[in-house]
Design a protein around this motif. Structure first.
Motif, PDB file in Angstrom:
ATOM      1  N   HIS A 118      -8.996 -72.188  11.664  1.00  0.00           N
ATOM      2  CA  HIS A 118      -8.344 -71.413  12.240  1.00  0.00           C
ATOM      3  C   HIS A 118      -8.075 -70.213  11.893  1.00  0.00           C
ATOM      4  N   GLN A 119      -7.839 -68.715  12.935  1.00  0.00           N
ATOM      5  CA  GLN A 119      -7.879 -67.867  12.626  1.00  0.00           C
ATOM      6  C   GLN A 119      -6.209 -67.777  12.053  1.00  0.00           C
ATOM      7  N   SER A 120      -5.803 -67.330  11.292  1.00  0.00           N
ATOM      8  CA  SER A 120      -3.920 -68.249  11.257  1.00  0.00           C
ATOM      9  C   SER A 120      -2.944 -66.564  11.101  1.00  0.00           C
ATOM     10  N   SER A 121      -2.038 -67.008  11.253  1.00  0.00           N
ATOM     11  CA  SER A 121      -1.062 -65.690  10.990  1.00  0.00           C
ATOM     12  C   SER A 121      -0.750 -65.754   9.234  1.00  0.00           C
ATOM     13  N   TYR A 122       0.455 -64.345   9.060  1.00  0.00           N
ATOM     14  CA  TYR A 122       0.699 -64.302   7.961  1.00  0.00           C
ATOM     15  C   TYR A 122       1.575 -63.340   8.125  1.00  0.00           C
ATOM     16  N   ASP A 123       2.796 -63.090   7.076  1.00  0.00           N
ATOM     17  CA  ASP A 123       4.106 -62.468   7.171  1.00  0.00           C
ATOM     18  C   ASP A 123       3.804 -61.300   5.945  1.00  0.00           C
ATOM     19  N   ALA A 124       4.541 -60.638   5.715  1.00  0.00           N
ATOM     20  CA  ALA A 124       3.785 -59.493   4.570  1.00  0.00           C
ATOM     21  C   ALA A 124       4.160 -60.238   2.960  1.00  0.00           C
ATOM     22  N   CYS A 169       2.955 -62.579   2.650  1.00  0.00           N
ATOM     23  CA  CYS A 169       2.097 -63.752   2.462  1.00  0.00           C
ATOM     24  C   CYS A 169       2.585 -65.071   2.935  1.00  0.00           C
ATOM     25  N   VAL A 170       3.807 -65.280   3.659  1.00  0.00           N
ATOM     26  CA  VAL A 170       3.471 -66.771   3.731  1.00  0.00           C
ATOM     27  C   VAL A 170       3.143 -66.988   5.177  1.00  0.00           C
ATOM     28  N   LYS A 171       2.737 -68.086   5.587  1.00  0.00           N
ATOM     29  CA  LYS A 171       2.132 -68.456   6.782  1.00  0.00           C
ATOM     30  C   LYS A 171       3.179 -68.112   8.075  1.00  0.00           C
ATOM     31  N   THR A 172       2.787 -67.853   8.818  1.00  0.00           N
ATOM     32  CA  THR A 172       4.423 -68.028  10.553  1.00  0.00           C
ATOM     33  C   THR A 172       3.746 -68.906  11.117  1.00  0.00           C
ATOM     34  N   SER A 173       2.783 -69.245  11.381  1.00  0.00           N
ATOM     35  CA  SER A 173       1.102 -70.531  12.233  1.00  0.00           C
ATOM     36  C   SER A 173       0.249 -70.426  11.727  1.00  0.00           C
ATOM     37  N   ASP A 174       0.092 -71.173  12.121  1.00  0.00           N
ATOM     38  CA  ASP A 174      -1.712 -71.947  12.045  1.00  0.00           C
ATOM     39  C   ASP A 174      -2.823 -71.215  12.614  1.00  0.00           C
ATOM     40  N   TYR A 175      -1.945 -71.016  14.051  1.00  0.00           N
ATOM     41  CA  TYR A 175      -2.903 -70.352  15.081  1.00  0.00           C
ATOM     42  C   TYR A 175      -2.332 -68.668  15.115  1.00  0.00           C
ATOM     43  N   ASN A 176      -3.257 -68.031  15.038  1.00  0.00           N
ATOM     44  CA  ASN A 176      -3.358 -66.469  15.804  1.00  0.00           C
ATOM     45  C   ASN A 176      -3.027 -66.302  16.776  1.00  0.00           C
ATOM     46  N   ALA A 177      -1.690 -65.609  17.748  1.00  0.00           N
ATOM     47  CA  ALA A 177      -1.816 -65.844  18.934  1.00  0.00           C
ATOM     48  C   ALA A 177      -2.498 -64.432  19.704  1.00  0.00           C
ATOM     49  N   GLY A 178      -2.714 -63.214  18.930  1.00  0.00           N
ATOM     50  CA  GLY A 178      -3.298 -62.051  18.753  1.00  0.00           C
ATOM     51  C   GLY A 178      -1.991 -61.064  19.469  1.00  0.00           C
ATOM     52  N   SER A 220      -6.749 -70.812   8.041  1.00  0.00           N
ATOM     53  CA  SER A 220      -5.107 -71.918   7.393  1.00  0.00           C
ATOM     54  C   SER A 220      -5.633 -71.405   5.668  1.00  0.00           C
ATOM     55  N   PHE A 221      -6.194 -71.379   4.873  1.00  0.00           N
ATOM     56  CA  PHE A 221      -6.267 -71.469   4.061  1.00  0.00           C
ATOM     57  C   PHE A 221      -5.912 -70.088   2.927  1.00  0.00           C
ATOM     58  N   GLY A 222      -5.481 -69.417   3.078  1.00  0.00           N
ATOM     59  CA  GLY A 222      -4.659 -68.025   2.990  1.00  0.00           C
ATOM     60  C   GLY A 222      -4.890 -66.685   3.382  1.00  0.00           C
ATOM     61  N   CYS A 223      -3.755 -65.527   3.183  1.00  0.00           N
ATOM     62  CA  CYS A 223      -3.433 -64.531   4.494  1.00  0.00           C
ATOM     63  C   CYS A 223      -4.977 -63.737   3.533  1.00  0.00           C
ATOM     64  N   THR A 224      -5.230 -64.684   2.000  1.00  0.00           N
ATOM     65  CA  THR A 224      -6.781 -63.109   1.740  1.00  0.00           C
ATOM     66  C   THR A 224      -8.122 -64.031   1.862  1.00  0.00           C
ATOM     67  N   ASN A 225      -7.498 -65.498   2.822  1.00  0.00           N
ATOM     68  CA  ASN A 225      -9.378 -65.383   2.654  1.00  0.00           C
ATOM     69  C   ASN A 225      -9.693 -65.952   3.831  1.00  0.00           C
ATOM     70  N   TYR A 226     -10.417 -64.564   3.774  1.00  0.00           N
ATOM     71  CA  TYR A 226     -10.540 -63.752   5.074  1.00  0.00           C
ATOM     72  C   TYR A 226     -12.306 -65.237   5.726  1.00  0.00           C
TER      73      TYR A 226
END
Length: 530
Positions: free
Chosen positions: A162-168, A170-179, A208-214
């Motif tokens: 998944h392409q995921s969303s994270y806050d400032a 680096c805490v995941k806010t959603s497993d799914y980036n809603a754009g 899904s595995f981290g804010c730096t895991n592009y």
């Protein structure tokens, strides 16, 4: 280890009528890799799903028109690649077992549970006919949602997470980036959740595995599944530009932008002075460029390959041009670009380009040329009118969509320059509308300027830094680089939408520069570590 991934849960109930004969459709019949969209029911047995015996999948409750629309949407998502999206089971059965996938669209979900669909990550190359699923009834038989889920689940089988969303922090806010964004250019990643945006694309962002895991979706898809990109259909150099000619004063071209560095070039000849009208439309399944994957930009050049004008409306995926040209040779470049919401990373797909010529009386002037430039927050213009006839009016006009123009100012007939601070944001297109005393009206070339003052861009929240963290607010995905006054790079990375925290333990007390950039622009700010 076999990983199972699901799209966003979308729990809506719906019923429909099953089709009797699924139309046999193929997007790229010559490709050896195959994604089979199976709508007419299937019994799954002897696969990794069958822990409790066979799975009897009912046919999708969709008519042929709905099936065709879903096929077209999914086919466009995979258009850049050398893979055949098909509804024809014979294409699937004839394909190499290690280069194929059956995607079953079915209302039968009870064996698994309530979700939009399910897939094993990387299963495209397993060679054991393990399928993936989209549960159409739980998506209310909505053709867009089914198509989004199908492209998403097929992406999992090709190795994508998944392409995921994270806050400032680096805490995941959603497993799914809603754009982000709205309207025709509102954007979301295919591997996020694309149900609610018009423009859904492959993406390079944190998974899904981290804010730096592009995760670079394009690299994963083309990296280990037995296929890569389609062969480029048109050359991207002036010397090799494809020639096209007017037939009954018209020409039509169909093409595909396969990669982000692809710019299809075409050469044509204006037979006489006249009006050129161009319409550049990305493939779509309805109004508002529904189902498109390409934000089009068209650039017009003269015989010397000097750029005349760029056509790329800020809020539309299509582009139009309407201009007067002298007889001679010209070039058109077609390419994909990003916009204020979508990155340029995967603006890819197919398009139709149509041109028409209509003769016009010779100009009562030798030159009508508009030039423009940015000066801080102001747009400055000057122009040349070299004519035998007298000017009785001249109006500088502006457009935000490339087709409809509105007056900016009606200058005196002797004026040859103007400056103002625009209020509209994004790319603005200008032209000069001139009327002569013989009653004839003519338009200058079009000049495109970006309103940098109102353009969203990343910015540092406070330039005085007293710790090892720097806070940056960003309107989207941008590259950043921090370097010292000697040009040494201290750290670099990628910003996401929202507030970003950059950690840099290497900064000592002193002055540094931070540069933000995307595909078309860059900004630099000073920061002081104290």
């Amino acid at each position: 280890m076999k990983n199972i991934f699901l799209p966003v849960l979308f729990l809506l109930l719906g019923i429909g009528t099953a089709n009797a004969q699924v139309p046999a459709l193929s997007s790229y019949p010559s490709a050896t890799a195959v994604l089979f969209l199976d709508f007419d029911g299937h019994t799954v047995d002897g696969t990794s799903w069958n822990m409790s015996g066979p799975i009897y999948c009912a046919p999708a409750a969709l008519d042929n028109s709905q099936i065709t629309t879903i096929f077209n949407r999914v086919a466009e998502d995979y258009r850049p690649f050398n893979i055949n999206i098909t509804t024809d089971s014979t294409k699937y059965l004839a394909a190499n077992a290690f280069k194929r996938m059956r995607l079953i669209v079915t209302p039968t979900y009870q064996w698994y549970g309530a979700s939009g669909g399910v897939a094993f990550v990387g299963s495209f190359t397993w060679g054991d006919d393990t399928p993936c699923f989209v549960f159409s009834g739980l998506l209310n038989n909505n053709v867009k949602n089914i198509a989004e889920a199908a492209a998403h689940e097929a992406g999992h089988t090709l190795g994508l997470y998944h392409q995921s969303s994270y806050d400032a922090n680096c805490v995941k806010t959603s497993d799914y980036n809603a754009g982000t964004g709205t309207g025709e250019i509102g954007w979301a990643p295919i591997m996020g959740v694309g149900y609610y945006q018009n423009l859904t694309l492959w993406n390079n962002g944190p998974n899904s595995f981290g804010c730096t895991n592009y995760q670079s979706d394009l690299s994963v898809i083309t990296g280990g599944n037995g296929f890569t990109y389609r062969t480029d259909d048109y050359a991207n150099t002036f010397g090799s530009a494809t020639s096209t000619s007017f037939t009954n004063n018209q020409f039509e071209i169909n093409g595909v932008v396969e990669q982000s560095n692809d710019g299809d070039l075409f050469r044509f000849v204006m037979p006489a002075f006249g009006r050129l009208q161009l319409s550049a439309i990305p493939y779509n399944v309805g109004t508002g460029s529904a189902g498109s994957n390409l934000d089009m930009q068209v650039t017009l050049y003269n015989a010397a390959t000097t750029q005349i004008s760029v056509y790329n409306p800020g809020t539309l995926l299509s582009s139009v041009a309407d201009t007067l040209l002298n007889a001679g040779t010209y070039y058109i470049r077609v390419e994909g670009k990003g916009n204020i919401y979508a990155p340029n990373y995967a603006s890819l797909g197919s398009y139709a380009l149509a041109g028409s010529f209509s003769a016009a009386d010779p100009l009562p002037l030798r030159q009508l040329s508009l030039q423009g430039q940015l000066s801080g927050e102001r747009h400055q213009f000057n122009w040349i009118i070299d004519a035998d006839e007298a000017v009785i009016s001249q109006v500088l006009e502006v457009s935000t969509d490339g087709s409809s123009f509105a007056p900016v100012t009606a200058s005196g007939v002797a004026a040859r320059n103007y400056s103002y601070k625009p209020y509209a944001s994004g790319s603005l297109q200008y032209r000069l509308n001139v009327v002569f005393d013989n009653g004839r009206q003519y338009f200058s070339n079009i000049v495109t300027l970006r309103n940098t003052a109102n353009t969203p861009k990343p910015r540092v929240i406070g330039n005085l830094i007293e710790s090892n963290t720097i806070s940056v607010v960003s309107p989207g995905s941008y590259d950043y680089m921090i370097y010292d006054l000697n040009g040494k790079t201290m750290t670099r990375g990628i910003l996401v939408t929202g507030i970003n925290t950059i950690v840099s333990n290497a900064l000592k007390n002193g002055l540094y520069m931070i540069r933000f950039s995307n595909e078309s622009q860059q900004w630099t700010e000073k920061i002081i570590r104290q």
